[in-house]
Design a protein around this motif. Structure first.
Motif, PDB file in Angstrom:
ATOM      1  N   LYS A   1       0.809  -1.222   0.000  1.00  0.00           N
ATOM      2  CA  LYS A   1       0.000   0.000   0.000  1.00  0.00           C
ATOM      3  C   LYS A   1       0.842   1.273   0.000  1.00  0.00           C
ATOM      4  O   LYS A   1       0.318   2.363  -0.225  1.00  0.00           O
ATOM      5  N   GLY A   2       2.136   1.143   0.253  1.00  0.00           N
ATOM      6  CA  GLY A   2       2.985   2.320   0.335  1.00  0.00           C
ATOM      7  C   GLY A   2       3.501   2.779  -1.011  1.00  0.00           C
ATOM      8  O   GLY A   2       3.694   1.977  -1.931  1.00  0.00           O
ATOM      9  N   GLU A   3       3.745   4.062  -1.116  1.00  0.00           N
ATOM     10  CA  GLU A   3       4.332   4.637  -2.332  1.00  0.00           C
ATOM     11  C   GLU A   3       5.846   4.547  -2.203  1.00  0.00           C
ATOM     12  O   GLU A   3       6.477   5.396  -1.595  1.00  0.00           O
ATOM     13  N   GLY A   4       6.418   3.507  -2.746  1.00  0.00           N
ATOM     14  CA  GLY A   4       7.853   3.332  -2.567  1.00  0.00           C
ATOM     15  C   GLY A   4       8.448   2.337  -3.528  1.00  0.00           C
ATOM     16  O   GLY A   4       7.923   2.091  -4.633  1.00  0.00           O
ATOM     17  N   VAL A   5       9.565   1.735  -3.125  1.00  0.00           N
ATOM     18  CA  VAL A   5      10.305   0.776  -3.929  1.00  0.00           C
ATOM     19  C   VAL A   5      10.548  -0.458  -3.073  1.00  0.00           C
ATOM     20  O   VAL A   5      10.904  -0.350  -1.897  1.00  0.00           O
ATOM     21  N   ARG A   6      10.368  -1.643  -3.649  1.00  0.00           N
ATOM     22  CA  ARG A   6      10.524  -2.881  -2.902  1.00  0.00           C
ATOM     23  C   ARG A   6      11.371  -3.879  -3.686  1.00  0.00           C
ATOM     24  O   ARG A   6      11.446  -3.807  -4.915  1.00  0.00           O
ATOM     25  N   ASP A   7      11.974  -4.799  -2.968  1.00  0.00           N
ATOM     26  CA  ASP A   7      12.673  -5.903  -3.622  1.00  0.00           C
ATOM     27  C   ASP A   7      11.810  -7.151  -3.494  1.00  0.00           C
ATOM     28  O   ASP A   7      10.982  -7.259  -2.580  1.00  0.00           O
ATOM     29  N   LEU A   8      11.987  -8.072  -4.420  1.00  0.00           N
ATOM     30  CA  LEU A   8      11.266  -9.340  -4.350  1.00  0.00           C
ATOM     31  C   LEU A   8      12.060 -10.397  -5.094  1.00  0.00           C
ATOM     32  O   LEU A   8      12.880 -10.078  -5.976  1.00  0.00           O
ATOM     33  N   TYR A   9      11.831 -11.640  -4.710  1.00  0.00           N
ATOM     34  CA  TYR A   9      12.451 -12.761  -5.415  1.00  0.00           C
ATOM     35  C   TYR A   9      11.407 -13.374  -6.330  1.00  0.00           C
ATOM     36  O   TYR A   9      10.303 -13.709  -5.904  1.00  0.00           O
ATOM     37  N   VAL A  10      11.736 -13.492  -7.619  1.00  0.00           N
ATOM     38  CA  VAL A  10      10.828 -14.063  -8.607  1.00  0.00           C
ATOM     39  C   VAL A  10      11.267 -15.497  -8.882  1.00  0.00           C
ATOM     40  O   VAL A  10      12.276 -15.734  -9.560  1.00  0.00           O
TER      41      VAL A  10
END
Length: 247
Positions: free
Chosen positions: A165-174
């Motif tokens: 829900k936040g306006e930001g940047v995230r990392d994730l593992y695909v």
């Protein structure tokens, strides 16, 4: 809830026609932003689809129509791959576009893939917030692509970032790609004044039809998350991608 009750869809006979229209669209938005606010802030997309657009913007007569010194470039997402790796989004943009337009290097905001994925995401969010200062985190234009699995940027089906829900940047593992990615969140993308999807090829026809006509299922079709809060959503697609749509 239905997907994007208001969006602009344009279908082009060929990919070349789509790229020319996209270049003209970017130029128009750049001129409008610079006239109104003194600068043009654009977030680029990776993958193969936008390379034709970048190639056009890098040469006459399109190159001279943008004030590159007043243009500031970001990325909606990045693969966690070294800058000289072909999988790195910025790597292609640099060789195709930046090396040919004379844009100041300080105007290009790369995602630092030399950091660990979580630190790269935090660093890029900090960079974006520092750039905008006290202003809203609002890009003039965000370019996006569409994956056959319904992802856009690095918003992949079934990942935690879908619920962010936040306006930001995230990392994730695909898992399907066996690699990390760094991505802007949908709420950040949706702050943009204009969002432009570029979609080409018959292989995208089924997912495009589903995203634009099926019920709202963002866990299955993350691209349905993209619906600007106070901006305009545009889809530029070729006839192959639009093959299954009733227009």
């Amino acid at each position: 809830m239905s997907i994007n009750s208001k969006y602009n869809l344009r279908v082009f006979k060929t990919t070349d026609e789509l790229n020319i229209a996209a270049a003209e669209f970017v130029i128009a938005e750049a001129k409008e932003a610079i006239a109104a606010r003194g600068r043009f802030i654009i977030s680029l997309s990776g993958g193969q689809t936008p390379n034709g657009l970048y190639s056009l913007l890098a040469k006459s007569p399109w190159r001279e129509q943008i004030e590159w010194i007043k243009t500031f470039i970001f990325w909606g997402d990045e693969r966690y791959a070294r800058f000289d790796d072909d999988r790195n989004n910025a790597h292609h943009a640099k060789s195709i576009l930046f090396d040919n337009i004379g844009i100041p290097s300080s105007n290009i905001h790369f995602i630092d893939v030399n950091l660990q994925p979580d630190e790269a995401a935090k660093d890029y969010e900090k960079d974006i917030k520092a750039f905008f200062g006290n202003e809203a985190l609002r890009f003039d234009l965000v370019l996006l692509g569409l994956g056959e699995n319904g992802h856009t940027a690095s918003l992949f089906p079934g990942t935690n970032v879908i619920d962010e829900k936040g306006e930001g940047v995230r990392d994730l593992y695909v898992g399907e790609e066996k690699m990390y990615r760094i991505t802007m969140t949908a709420p950040l993308i949706n702050q943009a004044r204009h969002i432009l999807f570029l979609v080409t090829g018959i292989n995208k026809s089924e997912v495009l039809k589903n995203i634009l006509s099926e019920p709202y299922q963002p866990q299955k079709y993350p691209a349905q998350l993209i619906n600007p809060n106070n901006g305009e959503l545009h889809w530029f697609v070729d006839e192959g991608a639009a093959a299954l749509m009733t227009i």
